[in-house]
Design a protein around this motif. Structure first.
Motif, mmCIF file in Angstrom:
data_model
loop_
_atom_site.group_PDB
_atom_site.id
_atom_site.type_symbol
_atom_site.label_atom_id
_atom_site.label_comp_id
_atom_site.label_asym_id
_atom_site.label_seq_id
_atom_site.Cartn_x
_atom_site.Cartn_y
_atom_site.Cartn_z
ATOM 1 N N TRP A 79 27.577 4.575 20.426
ATOM 2 C CA TRP A 79 26.528 5.350 19.754
ATOM 3 C C TRP A 79 26.855 6.981 19.776
ATOM 4 C CZ3 TRP A 79 23.886 9.327 22.895
ATOM 5 C CH2 TRP A 79 23.067 9.854 22.245
ATOM 6 N N SER A 80 27.620 7.377 20.715
ATOM 7 C CA SER A 80 27.890 8.989 20.656
ATOM 8 C C SER A 80 28.923 9.144 19.556
ATOM 9 C CB SER A 80 28.212 9.286 21.966
ATOM 10 O OG SER A 80 29.326 8.815 22.669
ATOM 11 N N GLN A 108 16.673 -2.927 27.492
ATOM 12 C CA GLN A 108 16.927 -1.547 26.967
ATOM 13 C C GLN A 108 16.599 -1.148 25.332
ATOM 14 O OE1 GLN A 108 17.042 0.892 29.048
ATOM 15 N NE2 GLN A 108 17.940 -0.059 31.134
ATOM 16 N N TYR A 109 16.199 -2.116 24.742
ATOM 17 C CA TYR A 109 15.993 -2.126 23.148
ATOM 18 C C TYR A 109 15.353 -0.718 22.887
ATOM 19 C CZ TYR A 109 18.044 -6.810 22.228
ATOM 20 O OH TYR A 109 18.759 -7.991 22.440
ATOM 21 N N GLN A 110 14.362 -0.635 23.366
ATOM 22 C CA GLN A 110 13.462 0.523 23.004
ATOM 23 C C GLN A 110 14.105 1.840 23.166
ATOM 24 O OE1 GLN A 110 9.142 0.519 24.092
ATOM 25 N NE2 GLN A 110 9.090 2.748 24.503
ATOM 26 N N ARG A 111 14.921 1.937 24.473
ATOM 27 C CA ARG A 111 15.588 3.341 24.496
ATOM 28 C C ARG A 111 16.724 3.578 23.689
ATOM 29 N NH1 ARG A 111 16.422 4.210 31.091
ATOM 30 N NH2 ARG A 111 14.126 4.108 30.673
ATOM 31 N N ALA A 112 17.562 2.320 23.469
ATOM 32 C CA ALA A 112 18.579 2.561 22.760
ATOM 33 C C ALA A 112 18.201 2.873 21.215
ATOM 34 C CB ALA A 112 19.437 1.034 22.527
ATOM 35 N N SER A 113 16.998 2.360 20.711
ATOM 36 C CA SER A 113 16.273 2.858 19.461
ATOM 37 C C SER A 113 16.294 4.006 19.418
ATOM 38 C CB SER A 113 15.192 1.929 19.218
ATOM 39 O OG SER A 113 14.595 2.529 18.051
ATOM 40 N N GLY A 114 15.480 4.761 20.675
ATOM 41 C CA GLY A 114 15.066 6.026 20.731
ATOM 42 C C GLY A 114 16.750 7.006 20.559
ATOM 43 N N LEU A 115 17.397 6.805 21.128
ATOM 44 C CA LEU A 115 18.865 7.293 20.984
ATOM 45 C C LEU A 115 19.359 7.511 19.735
ATOM 46 C CD1 LEU A 115 20.677 6.134 24.299
ATOM 47 C CD2 LEU A 115 19.655 8.286 23.913
ATOM 48 N N HIS A 116 19.132 6.304 19.126
ATOM 49 C CA HIS A 116 19.538 6.239 17.550
ATOM 50 C C HIS A 116 18.689 7.015 16.727
ATOM 51 C CE1 HIS A 116 22.662 3.277 17.325
ATOM 52 N NE2 HIS A 116 22.019 2.290 17.849
ATOM 53 N N SER A 117 17.330 7.208 17.071
ATOM 54 C CA SER A 117 16.445 8.071 15.988
ATOM 55 C C SER A 117 16.814 9.576 16.500
ATOM 56 C CB SER A 117 15.115 7.750 16.683
ATOM 57 O OG SER A 117 14.599 6.485 16.056
ATOM 58 N N MET A 118 17.309 9.726 17.695
ATOM 59 C CA MET A 118 17.490 11.185 18.067
ATOM 60 C C MET A 118 18.817 11.751 17.481
ATOM 61 S SD MET A 118 17.691 13.015 22.042
ATOM 62 C CE MET A 118 19.302 12.072 22.380
ATOM 63 N N SER A 119 19.878 10.641 17.264
ATOM 64 C CA SER A 119 21.095 11.168 16.656
ATOM 65 C C SER A 119 20.825 11.272 15.474
ATOM 66 C CB SER A 119 21.990 10.244 17.013
ATOM 67 O OG SER A 119 22.079 8.790 16.237
ATOM 68 N N SER A 173 18.030 12.203 13.814
ATOM 69 C CA SER A 173 17.349 13.497 13.479
ATOM 70 C C SER A 173 18.473 14.810 13.783
ATOM 71 C CB SER A 173 16.291 13.537 14.673
ATOM 72 O OG SER A 173 15.287 12.245 14.567
ATOM 73 N N MET A 174 19.029 14.819 14.957
ATOM 74 C CA MET A 174 20.151 15.695 15.006
ATOM 75 C C MET A 174 21.029 15.924 13.864
ATOM 76 S SD MET A 174 19.432 17.278 17.809
ATOM 77 C CE MET A 174 21.041 18.231 18.447
ATOM 78 N N ILE A 175 21.401 14.881 13.275
ATOM 79 C CA ILE A 175 22.376 14.885 12.064
ATOM 80 C C ILE A 175 21.489 15.630 10.868
ATOM 81 C CG2 ILE A 175 23.485 13.292 10.465
ATOM 82 C CD1 ILE A 175 24.349 11.547 12.686
ATOM 83 N N SER A 176 20.350 15.305 10.740
ATOM 84 C CA SER A 176 19.506 15.853 9.579
ATOM 85 C C SER A 176 19.190 17.141 9.854
ATOM 86 C CB SER A 176 18.333 15.113 9.719
ATOM 87 O OG SER A 176 17.262 15.420 10.563
ATOM 88 N N VAL A 177 19.138 17.799 11.027
ATOM 89 C CA VAL A 177 19.007 19.119 11.186
ATOM 90 C C VAL A 177 20.343 19.808 11.155
ATOM 91 C CG1 VAL A 177 18.214 20.909 12.916
ATOM 92 C CG2 VAL A 177 16.815 18.744 12.486
ATOM 93 N N LEU A 178 21.409 19.298 11.546
ATOM 94 C CA LEU A 178 22.779 20.080 11.821
ATOM 95 C C LEU A 178 23.735 20.032 10.689
ATOM 96 C CD1 LEU A 178 23.692 19.079 15.501
ATOM 97 C CD2 LEU A 178 22.442 21.352 14.719
ATOM 98 N N ASN A 179 23.433 18.917 9.958
ATOM 99 C CA ASN A 179 24.651 18.736 8.781
ATOM 100 C C ASN A 179 24.600 19.765 8.014
ATOM 101 O OD1 ASN A 179 24.385 17.824 6.047
ATOM 102 N ND2 ASN A 179 22.639 16.615 7.092
ATOM 103 N N PRO A 180 23.357 20.262 7.348
ATOM 104 C CA PRO A 180 23.334 21.374 6.372
ATOM 105 C C PRO A 180 23.751 22.537 6.828
ATOM 106 C CG PRO A 180 21.072 20.632 6.968
ATOM 107 C CD PRO A 180 22.041 19.598 7.373
ATOM 108 N N LEU A 181 23.298 22.899 8.179
ATOM 109 C CA LEU A 181 23.867 24.246 8.749
ATOM 110 C C LEU A 181 25.476 24.366 8.970
ATOM 111 C CD1 LEU A 181 21.064 24.448 11.656
ATOM 112 C CD2 LEU A 181 21.120 25.236 9.347
#
Length: 431
Positions: A20-21, A140-151, A153-161
């Motif tokens: 994931w990372s 752990q499916y729900q937690r893993a999905s949360g990690l995917h959503s977080m990454s 989201s971070m990509i959508s915020v950071l990539n244009p910057l």
């Protein structure tokens, strides 16, 4: 005791966390290159249409070929499939860099390369989804999905910057160099550090048979098919919203391009918060209900706030309301899908899902832009003396986009209520 639980959790998800990372890091690099290429293309051509065509070229293979890509995923080894697709996509990026450095890069090169890269992503994505299922325990499916959503989201915020900063510092070549470095990290980690469990493969079956099996599974599993069709309608409304948003914010006296960036950034921030929310929420009694209720709130409240309010901080608030529940929906959707579909079928079923669920996105983008430019902006200009309309939606350029937001709010609400009624017959709980 708490330390032992944390240690146990990390041990159980070690391979997944590495995958994931590192893949998230590589996706950030790819997103930065995509953004930088958009900047280069617009600077070169000055055409918004030619720039938008870049996205269409990368998206078209995903929609058209997904159903066949899933069959390939289930036919071959998941790890090898991911490695080959990632390597070929990286070679596309290297080709762009060589053409750019030799002053031979042309617009048609980008269209062709983006189409091929999109095809590789079409095959890689189902393989990655199945690999995730194989690497994590069901609880752990729900937690893993949360990690995917977080990454995401971070990509959508950071990539244009990051892309804008690197592009301004040293041009396209520096952005691509960073992209290739992130690819190398992800590729080597997958090659040497991650072991993906094997599942039975049916190498002797024809592709047509495998494709039919994915379609047949959806036909005999109405809960999954209904959920996919529901999300197809959600994507239609959401993509029309994305197309209309610039026409709403930029012409507004309190708006502009900078404000559009701020408003858009709040959607990414909201998704980060939503991803954190997923990690602490208990298991719901009925995950199907969570899927349609969250989308009902998102599609109705966000669109109506934007339609009737012309205050920037309310625009940002609407983005928070509209996007904070998306990771919650996504996590529950993901758990239902992974828990219901047999792992040996997931590649082809994921691919069928991609074709059915995402084909509405380009349609929605075209529809949203057409409604703003050709229908409601001329309508509001024609009836600008009608006080009720100007009171509700404002006046001047951008008021037509406000009407589009209202129409999308109504359409989204009706869609969620109608399909929510159909989804009530299905009750999914993993308790």
């Amino acid at each position: 005791m708490k330390f032992d639980k944390i240690k146990s959790f990390g041990k159980g998800l070690k391979d997944f966390l590495i995958l994931w990372s590192t893949q998230s890091l590589s996706q950030l690099g790819s997103a930065m290159t995509s953004f930088a290429l958009t900047l280069w293309l617009y600077e070169t051509t000055g055409s918004a249409l030619k720039t938008a065509a870049l996205t269409i070229c990368s998206y078209a293979p995903y929609v058209i070929m997904s159903i066949f890509a899933g069959a390939l995923t289930d036919k071959f080894d998941k790890k090898k499939t991911m490695l080959v697709c990632d390597l070929l996509a990286a070679l596309c990026t290297v080709t762009v860099l060589v053409l750019y450095l030799t002053d031979n890069l042309a617009v048609w090169h980008l269209y062709a390369i983006n189409a091929f890269s999109g095809l590789m992503n079409t095959v890689q994505q189902p393989a990655s989804e199945v690999a995730t299922t194989l690497l994590i325990p069901k609880e752990q499916y729900q937690r893993a999905s949360g990690l995917h959503s977080m990454s995401r989201s971070m990509i959508s915020v950071l990539n244009p910057l990051f892309a804008t900063a690197l592009y301004g510092l040293a041009g396209l070549k520096l952005v691509i160099a960073v992209d290739l470095a992130t690819f190398a990290i992800a590729f080597l980690a997958l090659l040497f550090l991650i072991r993906i469990p094997e599942v039975p493969v049916t190498q002797k079956e024809r592709m047509s048979v495998l494709v039919k099996e994915g379609v047949a599974y959806l036909k005999r599993t109405p809960m999954i098919l209904t959920m996919i069709l529901f999300m197809s309608g959600v994507n239609l409304v959401a993509s029309a919203f994305d197309a209309a948003l610039p026409g709403y914010v930029i012409p507004n006296p309190r708006g502009g391009t900078s404000m559009l960036g701020i408003v858009t950034a709040f959607s990414g921030i909201a998704m980060i918060l939503g991803s954190l929310l997923v990690s602490v929420l208990p298991r719901p009694k009925n995950r199907m209900r969570v899927v349609y209720v969250t989308m009902l709130i998102s599609l109705s409240v966000e669109n109506f706030l934007l339609a009737f309010c012309r205050i920037p901080w309310i625009w940002c608030l609407s983005q928070v309301v509209g996007w904070i529940l998306v990771p919650v929906m996504s996590a529950n959707y993901d758990v239902i899908f992974r828990s219901t579909v047999p792992v040996e079928l997931q590649g082809r079923v994921y691919a069928c899902r991609n074709s059915l669920q995402f084909f509405t996105i380009p349609i929605g983008m075209l529809l949203g832009g057409w409604m703003v430019d050709s229908v409601f902006e001329p309508f509001m200009a024609r009836y600008e003396t009608v006080e009720t309309l100007t009171f509700l939606f404002g006046s001047g350029k951008g008021s037509g986009a406000a009407v589009v937001m209202f129409v999308l709010g109504v359409a989204g609400t009706i869609h969620c209520l109608v399909w929510g009624h159909r989804m009530k017959q299905f009750h999914y709980s993993d308790r």
